[in-house]
Write a protein that holds these residues in place. Structure first.
Motif, PDB file in Angstrom:
ATOM      1  N   ARG A 137      17.056 -40.764  12.891  1.00 17.39           N
ATOM      2  CA  ARG A 137      16.470 -41.285  14.131  1.00 17.39           C
ATOM      3  C   ARG A 137      16.397 -40.195  15.195  1.00 17.39           C
ATOM      4  N   LEU A 138      17.466 -39.423  15.334  1.00 17.47           N
ATOM      5  CA  LEU A 138      17.477 -38.358  16.326  1.00 17.47           C
ATOM      6  C   LEU A 138      16.427 -37.294  16.037  1.00 17.47           C
ATOM      7  N   LYS A 139      16.324 -36.876  14.787  1.00 15.77           N
ATOM      8  CA  LYS A 139      15.324 -35.862  14.432  1.00 15.77           C
ATOM      9  C   LYS A 139      13.925 -36.358  14.766  1.00 15.77           C
ATOM     10  N   GLY A 140      13.671 -37.621  14.489  1.00 20.28           N
ATOM     11  CA  GLY A 140      12.362 -38.171  14.819  1.00 20.28           C
ATOM     12  C   GLY A 140      12.061 -38.097  16.300  1.00 20.28           C
ATOM     13  N   ILE A 164      12.575 -33.916  17.450  1.00 21.24           N
ATOM     14  CA  ILE A 164      11.696 -32.918  16.834  1.00 21.24           C
ATOM     15  C   ILE A 164      10.252 -33.404  16.743  1.00 21.24           C
ATOM     16  N   ASP A 165      10.043 -34.633  16.298  1.00 21.23           N
ATOM     17  CA  ASP A 165       8.689 -35.118  16.067  1.00 21.23           C
ATOM     18  C   ASP A 165       8.014 -35.662  17.323  1.00 21.23           C
ATOM     19  N   GLU A 166       8.734 -36.504  18.058  1.00 25.12           N
ATOM     20  CA  GLU A 166       8.131 -37.175  19.206  1.00 25.12           C
ATOM     21  C   GLU A 166       8.362 -36.445  20.537  1.00 25.12           C
ATOM     22  N   HIS A 167       9.320 -35.544  20.579  1.00 25.41           N
ATOM     23  CA  HIS A 167       9.635 -34.771  21.793  1.00 25.41           C
ATOM     24  C   HIS A 167       9.901 -35.670  22.994  1.00 25.41           C
ATOM     25  N   ASP A 168      10.500 -36.841  22.761  1.00 24.34           N
ATOM     26  CA  ASP A 168      10.764 -37.737  23.886  1.00 24.34           C
ATOM     27  C   ASP A 168      12.244 -38.046  24.070  1.00 24.34           C
ATOM     28  N   MET A 169      13.070 -37.284  23.394  1.00 19.87           N
ATOM     29  CA  MET A 169      14.497 -37.461  23.571  1.00 19.87           C
ATOM     30  C   MET A 169      15.136 -36.088  23.673  1.00 19.87           C
ATOM     31  N   PRO A 170      16.008 -35.917  24.586  1.00 18.09           N
ATOM     32  CA  PRO A 170      16.395 -36.810  25.667  1.00 18.09           C
ATOM     33  C   PRO A 170      15.269 -36.987  26.691  1.00 18.09           C
ATOM     34  N   LYS A 211      16.832 -24.889  17.829  1.00 19.03           N
ATOM     35  CA  LYS A 211      18.269 -24.775  17.578  1.00 19.03           C
ATOM     36  C   LYS A 211      18.788 -26.036  16.879  1.00 19.03           C
ATOM     37  N   PHE A 212      18.340 -27.197  17.335  1.00 19.08           N
ATOM     38  CA  PHE A 212      18.747 -28.456  16.712  1.00 19.08           C
ATOM     39  C   PHE A 212      18.281 -28.500  15.259  1.00 19.08           C
ATOM     40  N   GLN A 213      17.041 -28.083  15.004  1.00 17.78           N
ATOM     41  CA  GLN A 213      16.518 -28.058  13.639  1.00 17.78           C
ATOM     42  C   GLN A 213      17.314 -27.086  12.775  1.00 17.78           C
ATOM     43  N   GLN A 214      17.646 -25.930  13.324  1.00 16.86           N
ATOM     44  CA  GLN A 214      18.443 -24.945  12.581  1.00 16.86           C
ATOM     45  C   GLN A 214      19.798 -25.531  12.218  1.00 16.86           C
ATOM     46  N   TRP A 215      20.445 -26.196  13.165  1.00 16.22           N
ATOM     47  CA  TRP A 215      21.740 -26.822  12.906  1.00 16.22           C
ATOM     48  C   TRP A 215      21.615 -27.839  11.783  1.00 16.22           C
ATOM     49  N   CYS A 216      20.568 -28.638  11.801  1.00 18.46           N
ATOM     50  CA  CYS A 216      20.327 -29.610  10.730  1.00 18.46           C
ATOM     51  C   CYS A 216      20.148 -28.902   9.387  1.00 18.46           C
TER      52      CYS A 216
END
Length: 74
Positions: free
Chosen positions: A39-42, A45-51, A63-68
């Motif tokens: 859910r967070l990745k969506g 990364i995908d929707e760019h609406d969080m946070p 950075k978040f994608q790299q951590w994943c």
């Protein structure tokens, strides 16, 4: 050296981000974030609406994608 949740990812979530999501999970808790990673990745990364309101800058998204990709170390 691989990125870590505690050092690299958790600081990107503000106190306000955390409080807004506490009704469902804790953004400052590694286990909660890993459990909700799809859910967070969506949203990040995908929707760019969080946070909210406009998501993170691309550097933080990367950075978040790299951590994943590195296995979501604590």
């Amino acid at each position: 050296m691989a990125l870590s949740f505690e050092k690299d990812i958790k600081p990107m979530f503000t106190k306000e981000d955390r409080e807004a999501m506490m009704f469902t999970f804790d953004l400052w808790d590694h286990k909660d974030v890993v459990r909700e990673i799809s859910r967070l990745k969506g949203r990040i990364i995908d929707e760019h609406d969080m946070p909210p309101p406009d998501g993170w800058p691309q550097e933080w998204i990367d950075k978040f994608q790299q951590w994943c990709d590195e296995g979501m170390q604590p």
